[in-house]
Design a protein around this motif. Structure first.
Motif, PDB file in Angstrom:
ATOM      1  N   ARG A  11       0.672  -1.277   0.333  1.00  0.00           N
ATOM      2  CA  ARG A  11      -0.330   0.189   0.168  1.00  0.00           C
ATOM      3  C   ARG A  11       0.725   1.316  -0.215  1.00  0.00           C
ATOM      4  O   ARG A  11       0.523   2.658  -0.389  1.00  0.00           O
ATOM      5  N   PHE A  12       1.913   1.257   0.563  1.00  0.00           N
ATOM      6  CA  PHE A  12       2.648   2.729   0.913  1.00  0.00           C
ATOM      7  C   PHE A  12       3.595   2.926  -0.537  1.00  0.00           C
ATOM      8  O   PHE A  12       4.176   3.261  -1.360  1.00  0.00           O
ATOM      9  N   LEU A  13       3.529   1.913  -2.093  1.00  0.00           N
ATOM     10  CA  LEU A  13       4.083   1.728  -3.128  1.00  0.00           C
ATOM     11  C   LEU A  13       3.080   3.014  -3.603  1.00  0.00           C
ATOM     12  O   LEU A  13       4.654   3.670  -4.426  1.00  0.00           O
ATOM     13  N   GLY A  14       2.549   3.282  -3.931  1.00  0.00           N
ATOM     14  CA  GLY A  14       1.966   4.864  -4.381  1.00  0.00           C
ATOM     15  C   GLY A  14       1.797   5.641  -3.429  1.00  0.00           C
ATOM     16  O   GLY A  14       1.598   6.723  -3.310  1.00  0.00           O
ATOM     17  N   ASP A  15       2.213   5.917  -2.249  1.00  0.00           N
ATOM     18  CA  ASP A  15       2.365   6.857  -1.102  1.00  0.00           C
ATOM     19  C   ASP A  15       2.934   8.187  -2.240  1.00  0.00           C
ATOM     20  O   ASP A  15       3.644   7.770  -2.914  1.00  0.00           O
ATOM     21  N   THR A  16       2.448   9.501  -1.467  1.00  0.00           N
ATOM     22  CA  THR A  16       3.083  11.011  -2.303  1.00  0.00           C
ATOM     23  C   THR A  16       4.563  10.938  -1.557  1.00  0.00           C
ATOM     24  O   THR A  16       5.129  11.556  -2.436  1.00  0.00           O
ATOM     25  N   ARG A  17       5.083  10.691  -0.705  1.00  0.00           N
ATOM     26  CA  ARG A  17       6.261  10.707  -0.323  1.00  0.00           C
ATOM     27  C   ARG A  17       7.831   9.605  -0.860  1.00  0.00           C
ATOM     28  O   ARG A  17       7.532   8.400  -0.442  1.00  0.00           O
ATOM     29  N   PRO A  18       8.090  10.048  -1.064  1.00  0.00           N
ATOM     30  CA  PRO A  18       9.742   9.781  -2.428  1.00  0.00           C
ATOM     31  C   PRO A  18       9.494   8.056  -0.748  1.00  0.00           C
ATOM     32  O   PRO A  18      10.594   7.459  -1.246  1.00  0.00           O
ATOM     33  N   ALA A  19      10.408   8.863   0.188  1.00  0.00           N
ATOM     34  CA  ALA A  19      11.132   8.227   0.794  1.00  0.00           C
ATOM     35  C   ALA A  19      10.532   7.053   1.784  1.00  0.00           C
ATOM     36  O   ALA A  19      10.622   6.136   1.462  1.00  0.00           O
ATOM     37  N   VAL A  20       9.275   7.403   1.387  1.00  0.00           N
ATOM     38  CA  VAL A  20       8.312   6.238   1.898  1.00  0.00           C
ATOM     39  C   VAL A  20       8.151   4.795   0.707  1.00  0.00           C
ATOM     40  O   VAL A  20       7.995   3.982   0.883  1.00  0.00           O
TER      41      VAL A  20
END
Length: 81
Positions: A11-20
């Motif tokens: 689910r974090f693959l599409g996060d807006t934060r590049p580090a995440v």
């Protein structure tokens, strides 16, 4: 991160934060074979281009034939960002 399931990490693959995103990519790749089915699901079902792209990045870091097969299939994704 270490206690997260592969589904939670995906689910974090599409996060807006590049580090995440990068942390999720790295952790999914580190887990290897158990991540492949979930990453294939992202490629097939996720509407977010960033999530699909990052799933490919994870798969390219997994040294397994199933991962390479999934990457080859992803090459037919025609949606641009």
């Amino acid at each position: 991160w270490p206690r997260s399931t592969v589904e939670e990490l995906a689910r974090f693959l599409g996060d807006t934060r590049p580090a995440v995103q990068e942390r999720a990519i790295t952790e999914l790749a580190r887990r290897g074979l158990p991540s492949i089915a979930t990453l294939r699901g992202v490629l097939k079902n996720d509407r977010a281009v960033a999530a699909r792209r990052n799933a490919v990045w994870s798969l390219t870091r997994i040294d397994h034939e199933l991962a390479r097969e999934a990457v080859r299939q992803a090459l037919s994704d025609r949606q641009d960002e």
